[in-house]
Design a protein around this motif. Structure first.
Motif, PDB file in Angstrom:
ATOM      1  N   ILE A 170      33.949  78.854  54.985  1.00 11.59           N
ATOM      2  CA  ILE A 170      34.181  77.406  54.922  1.00 11.59           C
ATOM      3  C   ILE A 170      35.199  77.126  53.821  1.00 11.59           C
ATOM      4  CG2 ILE A 170      33.123  75.138  54.533  1.00 11.59           C
ATOM      5  CD1 ILE A 170      30.440  76.400  55.462  1.00 11.59           C
ATOM      6  N   VAL A 171      36.354  76.605  54.199  1.00 14.78           N
ATOM      7  CA  VAL A 171      37.349  76.192  53.212  1.00 14.78           C
ATOM      8  C   VAL A 171      37.135  74.702  52.957  1.00 14.78           C
ATOM      9  CG1 VAL A 171      39.817  75.806  52.789  1.00 14.78           C
ATOM     10  CG2 VAL A 171      39.048  77.957  53.809  1.00 14.78           C
ATOM     11  N   VAL A 172      36.947  74.335  51.689  1.00 13.12           N
ATOM     12  CA  VAL A 172      36.748  72.920  51.367  1.00 13.12           C
ATOM     13  C   VAL A 172      38.032  72.403  50.718  1.00 13.12           C
ATOM     14  CG1 VAL A 172      35.243  71.217  50.326  1.00 13.12           C
ATOM     15  CG2 VAL A 172      34.328  73.468  50.914  1.00 13.12           C
ATOM     16  N   ASP A 173      38.730  71.606  51.481  1.00 15.49           N
ATOM     17  CA  ASP A 173      40.048  71.127  51.060  1.00 15.49           C
ATOM     18  C   ASP A 173      39.919  69.936  50.104  1.00 15.49           C
ATOM     19  OD1 ASP A 173      42.740  70.535  50.903  1.00 15.49           O
ATOM     20  OD2 ASP A 173      42.752  69.414  52.792  1.00 15.49           O
ATOM     21  N   THR A 232      36.978  68.497  54.514  1.00 18.56           N
ATOM     22  CA  THR A 232      37.577  67.804  53.367  1.00 18.56           C
ATOM     23  C   THR A 232      36.457  67.312  52.468  1.00 18.56           C
ATOM     24  OG1 THR A 232      39.370  67.090  54.783  1.00 18.56           O
ATOM     25  CG2 THR A 232      39.124  65.911  52.709  1.00 18.56           C
ATOM     26  N   GLN A 233      36.607  67.505  51.180  1.00 22.42           N
ATOM     27  CA  GLN A 233      35.558  67.089  50.255  1.00 22.42           C
ATOM     28  C   GLN A 233      35.464  65.565  50.196  1.00 22.42           C
ATOM     29  OE1 GLN A 233      37.922  68.733  46.554  1.00 22.42           O
ATOM     30  NE2 GLN A 233      36.320  67.370  45.803  1.00 22.42           N
ATOM     31  N   THR A 234      34.297  65.063  49.735  1.00 25.03           N
ATOM     32  CA  THR A 234      34.063  63.617  49.762  1.00 25.03           C
ATOM     33  C   THR A 234      34.628  62.899  48.543  1.00 25.03           C
ATOM     34  OG1 THR A 234      31.887  64.052  48.794  1.00 25.03           O
ATOM     35  CG2 THR A 234      31.982  63.727  51.181  1.00 25.03           C
ATOM     36  N   ARG A 235      34.690  63.612  47.407  1.00 28.26           N
ATOM     37  CA  ARG A 235      35.266  62.984  46.204  1.00 28.26           C
ATOM     38  C   ARG A 235      36.321  63.925  45.644  1.00 28.26           C
ATOM     39  NH1 ARG A 235      29.735  61.860  45.819  1.00 28.26           N
ATOM     40  NH2 ARG A 235      29.341  63.585  44.384  1.00 28.26           N
ATOM     41  N   ARG A 236      36.416  64.013  44.331  1.00 34.26           N
ATOM     42  CA  ARG A 236      37.402  64.903  43.706  1.00 34.26           C
ATOM     43  C   ARG A 236      36.672  65.956  42.881  1.00 34.26           C
ATOM     44  NH1 ARG A 236      40.365  62.928  39.815  1.00 34.26           N
ATOM     45  NH2 ARG A 236      39.049  61.121  39.447  1.00 34.26           N
TER      46      ARG A 236
END
Ligand SMILES: Nc1nc2c(ncn2[C@@H]2O[C@H](COP(=O)(O)OP(=O)(O)OP(=O)(O)O)[C@@H](O)[C@H]2O)c(=O)[nH]1
Ligand SMILES: [Mg+2]
Length: 262
Positions: free
Chosen positions: A36-39, A61-65
């Motif tokens: 799983i790549v989390v961009d 894609t991540q939800t925050r930073r």
């Protein structure tokens, strides 16, 4: 030889603008249950490159930073038995994965990479960061009674079943806020290590050699991120104490005869 198919392994790769590195890193990963790549909202085509060089990879894609939020998004997405945290910049050596898995299969709840134990090393660390890391290790062990040799290292693995006990920051906040929550940044490894200890999990350290980042620049800011780590240790110490104090009181309340409630 270590079997990388049973138990099932999920490799979580947090990646922020790592397209050039992923071209090299993803093909080197072994065949496992899932990658799983989390961009991190990359602007260099990280997601597209990941899909091209590693067909079948799951890109979210991540939800925050922040790296912490990216990892937790990956943990939530994972369906394997074992979770391996794996940096995208080329600093983690895929050939070490069996070492982490072995320790888990042999009975550890967590296998923690260490650059500072015999057999470990870093090709990537500066003198200042080395010193900072060593000081944070000492301080944490003194405050929390742990025996970690490498508190802030990002190459670790654990059984997915331990996740609920860790109470990590939720990927979606109740108020829908997008600002960083505590735990979303580079303090994540420290937070995890503190929570492993609080839950009395069996942590086995395994030697790891950190390689140099291949392309690009670090996202880490030694001073501000070092302070976040420090605050995490202090917060976690307070949390630990409060919890330990709370437990007997809760137990007493629970066994109080119902008539005493008036
Ligand atoms: N998704 C996501 N990934 C991140 C974020 N910040 C860092 N990462 C990834 O987390 C991993 C570690 O970050 P680095 O910037 O290499 O930090 P570091 O390893 O402490 O620093 P160096 O040793 O100088 O490489 C890399 O794969 C990054 O791409 C982020 O905000 N979002
Ligand atoms: Mg790095």
């Amino acid at each position: 030889m270590t079997d990388l198919h049973s138990p099932r392994i999920s490799i979580i790769v947090p990646a922020r603008n790592e397209a050039k590195n992923l071209e090299i890193v993803l093909p080197q990963l072994p065949e496992v249950h899932e990658i799983i790549v989390v961009d991190g909202h990359s602007v260099d085509g990280t997601a597209e490159v990941a899909r091209r060089v590693r067909p079948g990879v799951d890109v979210i894609t991540q939800t925050r930073r922040g790296k912490g939020n990216a990892l937790v998004c990956g943990f939530e997405r994972a369906t394997g038995d074992i979770i391996v945290m794996f940096d995208a910049d080329g600093s983690a050596d895929a050939a070490e994965i069996p070492r982490f898995v072995d320790a888990l299969v042999r009975g550890a709840d967590v296998s923690k990479g260490s650059r500072y134990m015999a057999g470990g090393a870093s090709e990537d660390i500066t003198l200042h960061r080395n010193l900072g890391n060593r000081m944070l290790n000492l301080l944490t062990n003194a405050l929390l009674g742990t025996r970690y040799t490498d508190l802030c290292y990002g190459y670790n693995a654990f059984w997915r079943r331990v996740l609920p006990a860790l109470e990590l920051p939720p990927v979606h906040l109740a108020d829908g806020a997008e600002a960083m929550a505590w735990g979303d940044g580079f303090e994540i490894e420290t937070l995890l290590n503190c929570r492993f200890a609080q839950n009395r999990l069996r942590v086995v350290e395994v030697p790891s050699v950190e390689l140099s980042r291949i392309h690009g620049e670090s996202n880490l800011h030694a001073i501000s991120d070092g302070l976040r780590v420090l605050r995490t240790v202090l917060d976690e110490r307070r949390r630990w104490r409060t919890r330990t104090r709370l437990e007997p009181a809760l137990l007493e309340a629970a066994i109080e005869p119902s008539g005493a409630m008036g």
